[in-house]
Every structure is written in structure tokens, then in C-alpha cells.
Write an enzyme that holds these catalytic residues in place. Structure first.
Site, PDB file in Angstrom:
ATOM      1  N   HIS A 197       2.593  -0.811  -1.044  1.00 10.99           N
ATOM      2  CA  HIS A 197       1.846  -2.048  -0.767  1.00 10.99           C
ATOM      3  C   HIS A 197       2.250  -2.609   0.590  1.00 10.99           C
ATOM      4  CE1 HIS A 197      -0.374  -5.608  -1.225  1.00 10.99           C
ATOM      5  NE2 HIS A 197       0.268  -6.223  -2.187  1.00 10.99           N
ATOM      6  N   HIS A 249      -8.208   3.441   2.507  1.00  8.50           N
ATOM      7  CA  HIS A 249      -7.848   2.217   1.801  1.00  8.50           C
ATOM      8  C   HIS A 249      -8.447   2.280   0.411  1.00  8.50           C
ATOM      9  CE1 HIS A 249      -7.581  -2.114   0.876  1.00  8.50           C
ATOM     10  NE2 HIS A 249      -6.639  -2.151   1.788  1.00  8.50           N
ATOM     11  N   ASP A 252      -2.719  -1.366   8.584  1.00  9.70           N
ATOM     12  CA  ASP A 252      -1.341  -0.941   8.819  1.00  9.70           C
ATOM     13  C   ASP A 252      -1.197   0.007  10.006  1.00  9.70           C
ATOM     14  OD1 ASP A 252      -0.202  -2.254   6.483  1.00  9.70           O
ATOM     15  OD2 ASP A 252      -1.352  -0.806   5.329  1.00  9.70           O
TER      16      ASP A 252
END
Length: 429
Positions: A268, A307, A363
Site C-alpha cells: 500500500h 493499479h 508511485d
């Protein structure tokens, strides 16, 4: 026949059931009427990881994964990142509307009044080992806040909830900065309420011996935008943890600590660290093609792409990519950026990744920016938790005020042994 219903035929019994469809869902409890006999418990849905189960109605954040869209309270993330500040966005997420100038002034003052932490909390942080992970320090210390503010247990009192909201949004950055300074053995830098929310956080992190810390305006704005991008993201793992713990009517500090603990996990909150490790493993721009070939052969993973929700380019990744150029003009160009740009270029043109809808996510570039700004990798998930606190609190309050919500208690499908008789220990073989 009503078009807003689902008709189910149970082939075991031949019976037909009609279930209402509301907002594209059926109620799981409607399945319980499907039985083979009076003693039958009824049908349940089986959904590990809640991949297709809605646990609530929400008005906070919406994601269109196919369209690459993220909106807070209806406002596109692109507009908020360009025209808003983090505290404005936090107000929007919590209260449903963007603040007027006077509302923003009152909101900002309310946050500023609560940035200091009790000196005993400072002693609590001192009790952690010098090499304790900052995220572990954050989780433990936020949980400990419930013992300093027992009034937080009055969760059904609107004024009490408002006060805890101020405290959490104000104190989490202070705790995070103190955890960082503790890991370096440096004296704590107290909040400076003349600075912005992001500027004050940079002050508490990086102030040395100067009488007044002046954050670089480019880095200050970049951090503020990164905070906006991470403020909320629908029913993700940590938000679900916040709602689940909150559903037992625990105080918001305990629920926030649980949410932060969920964020602590590498699947996460630690994904941008994995991106940096991957880029360092690749080593140079001319080795990207070889790495891509190994990934396609199943010999590696492409971190920062794809994702759970987005099946298009993550809109936050586009914004962060633009911020990177501004940050590197101040900090100097990070050598990993050239590898990342080449990796993105090749992957977006390769049918292997295009067919699988693997696009850069938030990210992919955020870790490179954080590193360039001077943050160590073990602070990355902490930087995620600071802005996400406002989203967690908004989701927690929405859950409390929803008359349909109950204490979270999922069912299971038991596959263990049937009833057995206990054999005395002396007769067991």
C-alpha cells in the site's frame, strides 16, 4: 417486470428470486433468501479482497479507472492541484465545499492552534530505539494520542469530532517530523505558525541553527501539491481499516493509527520505495530495454505501473511528472529520472503493457521527487500518511453519520473439520 431488478433462478430448487438494483448494486442480504430448505443459512457472496463489493455509499471521492479520472467532491484533481492549497483541499474533503476566504482563515487558524504536541508525547517518541522506522513511530504515537485526549471518545458529539479533526491534521505532521529528527539524533524543531502547512513541515524536518527557517517556495509548493494528490483515494486498504475500526465506535486516534498501520504495508504505502529499488537495479538508461525483456519473460516486476482501480494513466502521475521538472531545477537532476523516463517511454509503446493496461501510477515519480528533496526512503510512507489523515477523518465521520452502517463483521466460508470428540491427552497417539 421491473427493469431495475435482477432475476435469479436457483437451479438447485427451480425457484426464482427478484432482487432490486440500486445504484448498480444488489444488497448482499437479499441473497440470504435463496435457500434449499428452512434450515439452510442462505447464499452468501464470496469476495476475497473486496474486489467487487461496495461497503458503503460515499460522497467524498470518485475514481473512474477506465477514464483515468479522480475527483474530490466533484472537483477534478488537476484543477485542485493547480489552483488550490492542501488546507483548502482538506477543507473541501471534510466539509463538502471549497472554503470562502473567511472560512479558510478560520480553518487555518484552527489547525495552527493545534500544531504543538504535549511534552510527554515528545518523551514517548524518545522511548523508541534510534533506528525505529518513522512509520512505526507514527503509528504508535498517533494511537497514544487517545490517552492524552480522552474527550475524543465522545464520537457522537459534533463539536468533539471537530476538535479531534483539528488536532489530527495539525499534529500528525509534527509527530512525523519529530520521528524523523529522532532517527537522526537531532533536537526537535518546534512548529512555526508563521509558515504554511507544508512550509512548517519542512521547517520541523530540516531546520538547523538558523533563527528562522525559510522553505524554498518551489519545494514548498511541490510538497503541497503532493499532499493534495494523496489526500484521499476512495475505499483503499487504509481507508477501509479506518472505517472498520471506527465502526466499533473506537476513538478517531485509535482508528487513524489502524489506518496508518495498513498504510505501513509495502503493498500500500511502500510502493514508491519499490520503484526506487527497481530503478537502481536497472542502473542506467541503456539497460532499460534488457529489463523490459526480463519483465515480459516473467523474470521481474515493473514497479510503479498498473493499479487496482486505474486501467488508464493515473491522473496523479501526470501531475507529479510536471512537478518533477520544477523540483529538479532547484535540487539538481536525479540520475534515476532518466531511467524512469526511458522506462515509461518504452513501456507505453510496448503492446505487452498496453494490452494489459499497465500505465504509470502515482508511485512511479513520487519517490524520485521525495528523494531529490532530501527525504530518506523510510519517510515515504509517512509523507503519504500526513495528507491522507484528512481523507481518513472525512471517511470516518461519513461512516459514523450513515444510519445504515453497522459494526463491520464479515462472514466466512468454513472449510475446517466437522464436529470431533476430544480424546484425553494420555490416550492421544
Amino acid at each position: 417486470m421491473n427493469s431495475e431488478t435482477l432475476t435469479v433462478i436457483d437451479n438447485r430448487t427451480g425457484k426464482t428470486y427478484e432482487m432490486p438494483i440500486r445504484h448498480g448494486t444488489i444488497r448482499a442480504m437479499d441473497l440470504r433468501q435463496i435457500k434449499t430448505s428452512e434450515n439452510d443459512f442462505g447464499i452468501m457472496s464470496y469476495d476475497p479482497g473486496f474486489t467487487n463489493t461496495a461497503s458503503c455509499y460515499s460522497k467524498i471521492t470518485v475514481i473512474d479507472g477506465e477514464g483515468g479520472i479522480l475527483r474530490y467532491r466533484g472537483y477534478p484533481i488537476e484543477q485542485l492541484a493547480e489552483q488550490s492549497t492542501f488546507l483548502e483541499t482538506a477543507y473541501l474533503i471534510l466539509y463538502g465545499e471549497l472554503p470562502t476566504p473567511s472560512q479558510l482563515d478560520d480553518w487555518t487558524r484552527s489547525i495552527i492552534r493545534h500544531t504543538m504536541i504535549h511534552e510527554n508525547i515528545k518523551k514517548f517518541i524518545d522511548g523508541f530505539h534510534y533506528d525505529a522506522h518513522p512509520m512505526g513511530v507514527l503509528v504508535g504515537t498517533v494511537g497514544a494520542l487517545s490517552t492524552f485526549y480522552p474527550d475524543a471518545k465522545n464520537i457522537h458529539d459534533a463539536e468533539s469530532r471537530r476538535k479531534q479533526t483539528y488536532r489530527l491534521i495539525a499534529k500528525v505532521p509534527t509527530i512525523a517530523a519529530f520521528a524523523y529528527r529522532h532517527s537522526l539524533g537531532m533536537p526537535y524543531a518546534y512548529p512555526d505558525n508563521d509558515l504554511s502547512y507544508s512550509g512548517n513541515f519542512l521547517n520541523m524536518l530540516f531546520k538547523r541553527t538558523e533563527l528562522k527557517y525559510q522553505p524554498n517556495p518551489v519545494l514548498e509548493r511541490a510538497l503541497d501539491v503532493l499532499f493534495i494528490l494523496h489526500a484521499d483515494h476512495e475505499q483503499n486498504c487504509s481507508t477501509n481499516a479506518m472505517r472498520v475500526v471506527g465502526s466499533s465506535h473506537a476513538d478517531p486516534y485509535s482508528a487513524t493509527a489502524a489506518a496508518a498501520a495498513a498504510l505501513y504495508g509495502p503493498l500500500h504505502g511502500g510502493a514508491n520505495e519499490a520503484v526506487l529499488r527497481m530503478l537502481r537495479q536497472i542502473g542506467s538508461r541503456d539497460k532499460v530495454s534488457q529489463f523490459i525483456a526480463r519483465v515480459k519473460a516473467g523474470e521481474g516486476r515493473l514497479m510503479g505501473f498498473g493499479h487496482r482501480v486505474y486501467k488508464n494513466y493515473d491522473p496523479r502521475a501526470r501531475i507529479i511528472k510536471k512537478i518533477a521538472d520544477q523540483v529538479f531545477q532547484v535540487t539538481g537532476r536525479n540520475s534515476l529520472l532518466d531511467i524512469a523516463l526511458e522506462l515509461e517511454k518504452i513501456a507505453l509503446q510496448d503492446e505487452y503493457f498496453v494490452q494489459r493496461k499497465l500505465y504509470p501510477n502515482v508511485d512511479f515519480y513520487s519517490g524520485i521527487i521525495y528523494q531529490a528533496m532530501g527525504f530518506p526512503e523510510d519517510m515515504f510512507s509517512v509523507l503519504f500518511a500526513i495528507p491522507r489523515t484528512c481523507g481518513w477523518v472525512a471517511q470516518w465521520e461519513e461512516m459514523l453519520l450513515d444510519p445504515e452502517q453497522k459494526i463491520a463483521r464479515p462472514r466466512q466460508v468454513y472449510l475446517g473439520a466437522a464436529e470431533r470428540k476430544l480424546v484425553p491427552i494420555e490416550k492421544r497417539r
